[in-house]
Motif scaffolding. Structure first.
Motif, PDB file in Angstrom:
ATOM      1  N   ASN A   1      -2.931   4.421  -4.816  1.00 29.76           N
ATOM      2  CA  ASN A   1      -3.723   4.198  -3.602  1.00 29.76           C
ATOM      3  C   ASN A   1      -4.863   3.201  -3.847  1.00 29.76           C
ATOM      4  O   ASN A   1      -6.024   3.485  -3.570  1.00 29.76           O
ATOM      5  CB  ASN A   1      -4.261   5.529  -3.060  1.00 29.76           C
ATOM      6  CG  ASN A   1      -4.740   5.417  -1.645  1.00 29.76           C
ATOM      7  OD1 ASN A   1      -4.317   4.546  -0.901  1.00 29.76           O
ATOM      8  ND2 ASN A   1      -5.642   6.298  -1.268  1.00 29.76           N
TER       9      ASN A   1
ATOM     10  N   CYS B   1       2.296   1.875  -3.571  1.00 25.99           N
ATOM     11  CA  CYS B   1       1.310   2.012  -4.644  1.00 25.99           C
ATOM     12  C   CYS B   1       1.104   3.488  -5.010  1.00 25.99           C
ATOM     13  O   CYS B   1       0.671   4.278  -4.166  1.00 25.99           O
ATOM     14  CB  CYS B   1      -0.021   1.396  -4.236  1.00 25.99           C
ATOM     15  SG  CYS B   1      -1.285   1.518  -5.508  1.00 25.99           S
TER      16      CYS B   1
ATOM     17  N   SER C   1       0.814  -1.213   0.000  1.00 25.28           N
ATOM     18  CA  SER C   1       0.000   0.000   0.000  1.00 25.28           C
ATOM     19  C   SER C   1       0.851   1.268   0.000  1.00 25.28           C
ATOM     20  O   SER C   1       0.514   2.249  -0.662  1.00 25.28           O
ATOM     21  CB  SER C   1      -0.923  -0.011   1.215  1.00 25.28           C
ATOM     22  OG  SER C   1      -1.768   1.102   1.198  1.00 25.28           O
ATOM     23  N   ARG C   2       1.943   1.226   0.727  1.00 28.48           N
ATOM     24  CA  ARG C   2       2.806   2.412   0.806  1.00 28.48           C
ATOM     25  C   ARG C   2       3.505   2.709  -0.514  1.00 28.48           C
ATOM     26  O   ARG C   2       3.749   3.858  -0.838  1.00 28.48           O
ATOM     27  CB  ARG C   2       3.838   2.251   1.924  1.00 28.48           C
ATOM     28  CG  ARG C   2       3.238   2.405   3.310  1.00 28.48           C
ATOM     29  CD  ARG C   2       4.300   2.516   4.393  1.00 28.48           C
ATOM     30  NE  ARG C   2       5.248   1.417   4.399  1.00 28.48           N
ATOM     31  CZ  ARG C   2       5.065   0.246   4.991  1.00 28.48           C
ATOM     32  NH1 ARG C   2       3.924   0.015   5.622  1.00 28.48           N
ATOM     33  NH2 ARG C   2       5.994  -0.682   4.967  1.00 28.48           N
TER      34      ARG C   2
END
Length: 97
Positions: free
Chosen positions: A88, A85, A82-83
């Protein structure tokens, strides 16, 4: 249901959030999350124009490729995917959800 928490090296509490889904409309298939995940959670899959997954990647109907959460049972909840990407795309949940 149990709540999973841990401690960081610095002694702070940390609650892991596990990858649940990826928004296939936002995903650009860049593969950054795939490269950073070392636990075989993700899989890049081909889609056609109708938004359906295509198993034959040699098919001419492929519109784009998107990342999917293929093996959520392997996720350790680190959140690295997630970080990294840029769009988001990720939804993460705690163990108690």
């Amino acid at each position: 249901m149990a709540v999973l928490t841990g401690l960081t090296f610095g002694g702070k509490t940390w609650t892991p959030k596990f990858a649940q889904s990826i928004d296939e409309h936002k995903c650009i298939g860049c593969g950054r999350c795939f490269k950073i995940c070392g636990h075989d959670v993700l899989l890049l899959r081909a889609m056609n124009e109708e938004g359906e997954f295509v198993d034959d990647e040699d098919d001419d109907e492929i519109e784009k490729k998107v990342m999917t959460v293929a093996h959520p049972e392997n996720c350790i909840g680190c959140g690295a995917c997630s970080r990294i990407c840029p769009k988001n795309c990720y939804t993460h949940v705690g163990l108690n959800n």
